[in-house]
Design an enzyme around this catalytic site. Structure first.
Site, PDB file in Angstrom:
ATOM      1  N   GLU A 136       1.944   1.607 -10.106  1.00 41.46           N
ATOM      2  CA  GLU A 136       1.818   0.945  -8.810  1.00 41.46           C
ATOM      3  C   GLU A 136       0.966   1.807  -7.871  1.00 41.46           C
ATOM      4  O   GLU A 136       0.860   3.021  -8.043  1.00 41.46           O
ATOM      5  CB  GLU A 136       3.250   0.713  -8.267  1.00 41.46           C
ATOM      6  N   ASP A 164       6.269   0.828  -0.514  1.00 40.42           N
ATOM      7  CA  ASP A 164       6.383   0.769   0.938  1.00 40.42           C
ATOM      8  C   ASP A 164       7.803   0.302   1.282  1.00 40.42           C
ATOM      9  O   ASP A 164       8.736   1.091   1.281  1.00 40.42           O
ATOM     10  CB  ASP A 164       5.288  -0.190   1.427  1.00 40.42           C
ATOM     11  N   PHE A 178      -1.007   2.611   7.728  1.00 38.30           N
ATOM     12  CA  PHE A 178      -1.510   1.704   6.703  1.00 38.30           C
ATOM     13  C   PHE A 178      -2.727   2.346   6.062  1.00 38.30           C
ATOM     14  O   PHE A 178      -3.696   2.683   6.738  1.00 38.30           O
ATOM     15  CB  PHE A 178      -1.870   0.338   7.297  1.00 38.30           C
TER      16      PHE A 178
END
Ligand code: IMP
Ligand code: MG
Length: 188
Positions: free
Chosen positions: A101, A105, A154
């Site tokens: 992955e 989060d 982010f």
């Protein structure tokens, strides 16, 4: 070149490749004498996946799954959809499955992946994530191998996108830097 144009990286190319190599070494030791079915989570993990599998020293069968949860937003909708299932979805029994992955989060996606793959009866199921953002976790999920822990920003690049852009940056940067100049890239 690109690095200079897009400004400062959060994790630069050399640091990424060094860490990917370390992860591959650790995985190779842990899976000695076994074959791995490596399931890359498209599209975010694609770049990490291709760098990682090339450094793993035990036999690896390549497979992919595509899921979606963000739909152009910067936080999970809480709902995961499978866009494409792994080729080996019906042939996992007895296999050592490794989920690859890009980032964990909220944990919603990883929980979904673990649930559907465990139901297929693999001999073992582990996961490796390039990035971990533990400050955002909503669901506690076991994560076996972590490349880097990142703060609550982010991130984009090295496969990670925002609305499908920036995946091809050869390093990890924060979106904030990219968006403040019309989306041309961090400090670009
Ligand atoms: P989760 O379900 O909230 O854990 O999010 C998992 C998925 O959301 C990851 O596989 C990524 O594709 C995406 N994602 C989460 N955080 C970021 C980020 O900071 N940048 C880019 N994609 C992210
Ligand atoms: Mg992903």
């Amino acid at each position: 070149m690109t690095e200079r144009k897009f400004g400062k990286a959060l994790i630069d190319t050399k640091t990424l490749s060094d860490r990917v190599k370390q992860l591959a070494q650790q995985i190779s030791r842990d899976y000695e004498g076994r074959e791995i079915l490596a399931i890359g989570v498209l599209k975010g993990a694609s770049i990490f996946y291709s760098d990682l599998v090339r450094q793993i020293q035990v036999p690896v069968v390549l497979d992919f799954i595509q899921v979606k949860s963000y739909a152009g937003r910067t936080s999970s909708s809480g709902e995961v959809r499978m866009i494409a299932e792994p080729e080996f979805i019906g042939d996992m029994e007895g296999r050592h499955v490794l989920i690859v992955e890009d980032i964990v989060d909220s944990g919603v996606t990883m929980r979904y992946l673990q649930k559907i793959l465990l139901a297929k009866g693999p001999a073992s199921l582990r996961c490796v994530t390039l990035l971990d953002k533990p400050s955002r976790r909503r669901i506690q999920v076991p994560v076996d191998y972590v490349g880097f822990t990142v703060p609550n920003v982010f991130v984009i690049g090295y496969g990670l996108d925002h609305a499908e852009r920036y995946r091809n940056l050869p390093y990890i940067a924060s979106l904030e830097n990219a968006e403040t100049n019309g989306g041309r890239g961090p400090a670009g």
